[in-house]
Design a protein around this motif. Structure first.
Motif, PDB file in Angstrom:
ATOM      1  N   ALA A 150       0.841  -1.199   0.000  1.00 32.22           N
ATOM      2  CA  ALA A 150       0.000   0.000   0.000  1.00 32.22           C
ATOM      3  C   ALA A 150       0.878   1.251   0.000  1.00 32.22           C
ATOM      4  O   ALA A 150       0.558   2.243  -0.656  1.00 32.22           O
ATOM      5  N   THR A 151       1.999   1.199   0.700  1.00 31.79           N
ATOM      6  CA  THR A 151       2.931   2.337   0.743  1.00 31.79           C
ATOM      7  C   THR A 151       3.524   2.590  -0.642  1.00 31.79           C
ATOM      8  O   THR A 151       3.617   3.746  -1.080  1.00 31.79           O
ATOM      9  N   ASP A 152       3.927   1.512  -1.332  1.00 33.31           N
ATOM     10  CA  ASP A 152       4.456   1.653  -2.691  1.00 33.31           C
ATOM     11  C   ASP A 152       3.416   2.313  -3.602  1.00 33.31           C
ATOM     12  O   ASP A 152       3.741   3.210  -4.388  1.00 33.31           O
ATOM     13  N   LEU A 153       2.185   1.853  -3.501  1.00 33.74           N
ATOM     14  CA  LEU A 153       1.120   2.383  -4.362  1.00 33.74           C
ATOM     15  C   LEU A 153       0.822   3.838  -4.030  1.00 33.74           C
ATOM     16  O   LEU A 153       0.569   4.644  -4.930  1.00 33.74           O
ATOM     17  N   ALA A 154       0.874   4.195  -2.753  1.00 35.91           N
ATOM     18  CA  ALA A 154       0.622   5.585  -2.353  1.00 35.91           C
ATOM     19  C   ALA A 154       1.688   6.513  -2.915  1.00 35.91           C
ATOM     20  O   ALA A 154       1.406   7.673  -3.210  1.00 35.91           O
ATOM     21  N   ALA A 155       2.896   6.002  -3.098  1.00 36.54           N
ATOM     22  CA  ALA A 155       3.970   6.817  -3.674  1.00 36.54           C
ATOM     23  C   ALA A 155       3.731   7.057  -5.166  1.00 36.54           C
ATOM     24  O   ALA A 155       4.184   8.061  -5.718  1.00 36.54           O
ATOM     25  N   ARG A 156       2.988   6.139  -5.822  1.00 38.85           N
ATOM     26  CA  ARG A 156       2.740   6.263  -7.268  1.00 38.85           C
ATOM     27  C   ARG A 156       1.416   6.946  -7.601  1.00 38.85           C
ATOM     28  O   ARG A 156       1.221   7.403  -8.728  1.00 38.85           O
ATOM     29  N   LEU A 157       0.503   6.965  -6.638  1.00 39.23           N
ATOM     30  CA  LEU A 157      -0.848   7.481  -6.910  1.00 39.23           C
ATOM     31  C   LEU A 157      -1.142   8.685  -6.014  1.00 39.23           C
ATOM     32  O   LEU A 157      -0.610   8.783  -4.910  1.00 39.23           O
ATOM     33  N   PRO A 158      -2.021   9.575  -6.462  1.00 40.60           N
ATOM     34  CA  PRO A 158      -2.341  10.777  -5.672  1.00 40.60           C
ATOM     35  C   PRO A 158      -3.392  10.492  -4.591  1.00 40.60           C
ATOM     36  O   PRO A 158      -4.466  11.092  -4.568  1.00 40.60           O
ATOM     37  N   ILE A 159      -3.082   9.552  -3.695  1.00 41.82           N
ATOM     38  CA  ILE A 159      -4.027   9.152  -2.650  1.00 41.82           C
ATOM     39  C   ILE A 159      -3.222   8.643  -1.458  1.00 41.82           C
ATOM     40  O   ILE A 159      -2.107   8.140  -1.622  1.00 41.82           O
ATOM     41  N   SER A 160      -3.773   8.794  -0.266  1.00 39.55           N
ATOM     42  CA  SER A 160      -3.035   8.399   0.942  1.00 39.55           C
ATOM     43  C   SER A 160      -2.920   6.874   1.060  1.00 39.55           C
ATOM     44  O   SER A 160      -3.707   6.129   0.479  1.00 39.55           O
ATOM     45  N   ARG A 161      -1.960   6.448   1.859  1.00 42.56           N
ATOM     46  CA  ARG A 161      -1.762   5.028   2.084  1.00 42.56           C
ATOM     47  C   ARG A 161      -2.996   4.408   2.746  1.00 42.56           C
ATOM     48  O   ARG A 161      -3.394   3.300   2.425  1.00 42.56           O
ATOM     49  N   GLN A 162      -3.622   5.147   3.662  1.00 38.28           N
ATOM     50  CA  GLN A 162      -4.816   4.641   4.344  1.00 38.28           C
ATOM     51  C   GLN A 162      -5.960   4.425   3.354  1.00 38.28           C
ATOM     52  O   GLN A 162      -6.675   3.423   3.429  1.00 38.28           O
ATOM     53  N   ALA A 163      -6.130   5.366   2.446  1.00 38.12           N
ATOM     54  CA  ALA A 163      -7.183   5.218   1.429  1.00 38.12           C
ATOM     55  C   ALA A 163      -6.860   4.057   0.499  1.00 38.12           C
ATOM     56  O   ALA A 163      -7.755   3.284   0.126  1.00 38.12           O
ATOM     57  N   ILE A 164      -5.589   3.927   0.125  1.00 40.67           N
ATOM     58  CA  ILE A 164      -5.165   2.801  -0.727  1.00 40.67           C
ATOM     59  C   ILE A 164      -5.505   1.492  -0.027  1.00 40.67           C
ATOM     60  O   ILE A 164      -6.032   0.562  -0.644  1.00 40.67           O
ATOM     61  N   ALA A 165      -5.202   1.411   1.274  1.00 39.24           N
ATOM     62  CA  ALA A 165      -5.454   0.181   2.035  1.00 39.24           C
ATOM     63  C   ALA A 165      -6.944  -0.170   2.020  1.00 39.24           C
ATOM     64  O   ALA A 165      -7.314  -1.349   1.873  1.00 39.24           O
ATOM     65  N   LYS A 166      -7.804   0.821   2.152  1.00 38.04           N
ATOM     66  CA  LYS A 166      -9.258   0.565   2.112  1.00 38.04           C
ATOM     67  C   LYS A 166      -9.675   0.048   0.744  1.00 38.04           C
ATOM     68  O   LYS A 166     -10.466  -0.888   0.634  1.00 38.04           O
ATOM     69  N   HIS A 167      -9.155   0.649  -0.312  1.00 35.82           N
ATOM     70  CA  HIS A 167      -9.484   0.192  -1.660  1.00 35.82           C
ATOM     71  C   HIS A 167      -8.930  -1.209  -1.909  1.00 35.82           C
ATOM     72  O   HIS A 167      -9.591  -2.038  -2.551  1.00 35.82           O
ATOM     73  N   LEU A 168      -7.732  -1.481  -1.418  1.00 32.95           N
ATOM     74  CA  LEU A 168      -7.143  -2.816  -1.584  1.00 32.95           C
ATOM     75  C   LEU A 168      -7.985  -3.877  -0.879  1.00 32.95           C
ATOM     76  O   LEU A 168      -8.128  -4.995  -1.384  1.00 32.95           O
ATOM     77  N   ALA A 169      -8.556  -3.535   0.269  1.00 32.15           N
ATOM     78  CA  ALA A 169      -9.421  -4.481   0.981  1.00 32.15           C
ATOM     79  C   ALA A 169     -10.638  -4.837   0.132  1.00 32.15           C
ATOM     80  O   ALA A 169     -11.027  -6.012   0.042  1.00 32.15           O
ATOM     81  N   LEU A 170     -11.237  -3.850  -0.523  1.00 30.31           N
ATOM     82  CA  LEU A 170     -12.385  -4.120  -1.380  1.00 30.31           C
ATOM     83  C   LEU A 170     -11.972  -4.932  -2.611  1.00 30.31           C
ATOM     84  O   LEU A 170     -12.667  -5.849  -3.016  1.00 30.31           O
ATOM     85  N   LEU A 171     -10.810  -4.604  -3.171  1.00 25.61           N
ATOM     86  CA  LEU A 171     -10.313  -5.354  -4.327  1.00 25.61           C
ATOM     87  C   LEU A 171     -10.013  -6.803  -3.937  1.00 25.61           C
ATOM     88  O   LEU A 171     -10.271  -7.728  -4.711  1.00 25.61           O
ATOM     89  N   ALA A 172      -9.498  -7.003  -2.726  1.00 28.76           N
ATOM     90  CA  ALA A 172      -9.226  -8.362  -2.242  1.00 28.76           C
ATOM     91  C   ALA A 172     -10.531  -9.115  -2.021  1.00 28.76           C
ATOM     92  O   ALA A 172     -10.640 -10.298  -2.353  1.00 28.76           O
ATOM     93  N   GLU A 173     -11.542  -8.428  -1.496  1.00 28.15           N
ATOM     94  CA  GLU A 173     -12.853  -9.045  -1.285  1.00 28.15           C
ATOM     95  C   GLU A 173     -13.460  -9.497  -2.614  1.00 28.15           C
ATOM     96  O   GLU A 173     -14.111 -10.537  -2.687  1.00 28.15           O
ATOM     97  N   ALA A 174     -13.234  -8.727  -3.658  1.00 23.95           N
ATOM     98  CA  ALA A 174     -13.725  -9.080  -4.993  1.00 23.95           C
ATOM     99  C   ALA A 174     -12.839 -10.142  -5.646  1.00 23.95           C
ATOM    100  O   ALA A 174     -13.170 -10.634  -6.724  1.00 23.95           O
ATOM    101  N   GLY A 175     -11.711 -10.459  -5.011  1.00 25.60           N
ATOM    102  CA  GLY A 175     -10.807 -11.468  -5.548  1.00 25.60           C
ATOM    103  C   GLY A 175      -9.854 -10.962  -6.610  1.00 25.60           C
ATOM    104  O   GLY A 175      -9.137 -11.741  -7.227  1.00 25.60           O
ATOM    105  N   LEU A 176      -9.832  -9.651  -6.834  1.00 26.21           N
ATOM    106  CA  LEU A 176      -8.996  -9.081  -7.893  1.00 26.21           C
ATOM    107  C   LEU A 176      -7.532  -8.935  -7.494  1.00 26.21           C
ATOM    108  O   LEU A 176      -6.670  -8.819  -8.358  1.00 26.21           O
ATOM    109  N   VAL A 177      -7.275  -8.888  -6.196  1.00 29.36           N
ATOM    110  CA  VAL A 177      -5.900  -8.879  -5.703  1.00 29.36           C
ATOM    111  C   VAL A 177      -5.791  -9.890  -4.572  1.00 29.36           C
ATOM    112  O   VAL A 177      -6.786 -10.244  -3.933  1.00 29.36           O
TER     113      VAL A 177
END
Length: 114
Positions: free
Chosen positions: A36-63
């Motif tokens: 999530a930290t790596d992604l936050a460095a590449r995207l204009p969004i905080s690490r905490q927000a990235i982590a929330k989105h990653l949780a939803l993506l994991a729930e959908a099975g995409l990551v």
């Protein structure tokens, strides 16, 4: 269409509806597994927000989360749910093709006989 296939497709479409989640998936596709930290460095969004989105993506099975050294979690893309969504759309398109072709033929027949 199988109900489980439809449920997976629904989760994928829900996940893909958000532009930030699409950006995260694109970043993972371009750069490979990342934290999530790596992604936050590449995207204009905080690490905490990235982590929330990653949780939803994991729930959908995409990551999938891979636990590494020093409690770092790297996320990797999974293509299987996306393939299920593609199959869902292909089946839907096949179901539409017949009636749409019949409608086109009917309308073409009306315009040529007028």
């Amino acid at each position: 269409m199988r109900p489980d296939m439809e449920a997976v497709a629904e989760q994928v479409f829900t996940a893909l509806a958000d532009p930030t989640r699409r950006g995260i998936l694109a970043a993972l596709a371009a750069g490979g597994p990342a934290t999530a930290t790596d992604l936050a460095a590449r995207l204009p969004i905080s690490r905490q927000a990235i982590a929330k989105h990653l949780a939803l993506l994991a729930e959908a099975g995409l990551v999938t989360a891979e636990h590494g050294e020093r409690r770092r979690v790297r996320y990797r893309l999974r293509s299987a749910p996306m393939q299920v969504a593609q199959q869902f759309l292909a089946a839907l398109a096949r179901d539409w093709d017949g009636p749409l072709a019949a409608l086109k033929d009917h309308l073409d027949g009306r315009t040529t006989s007028s």
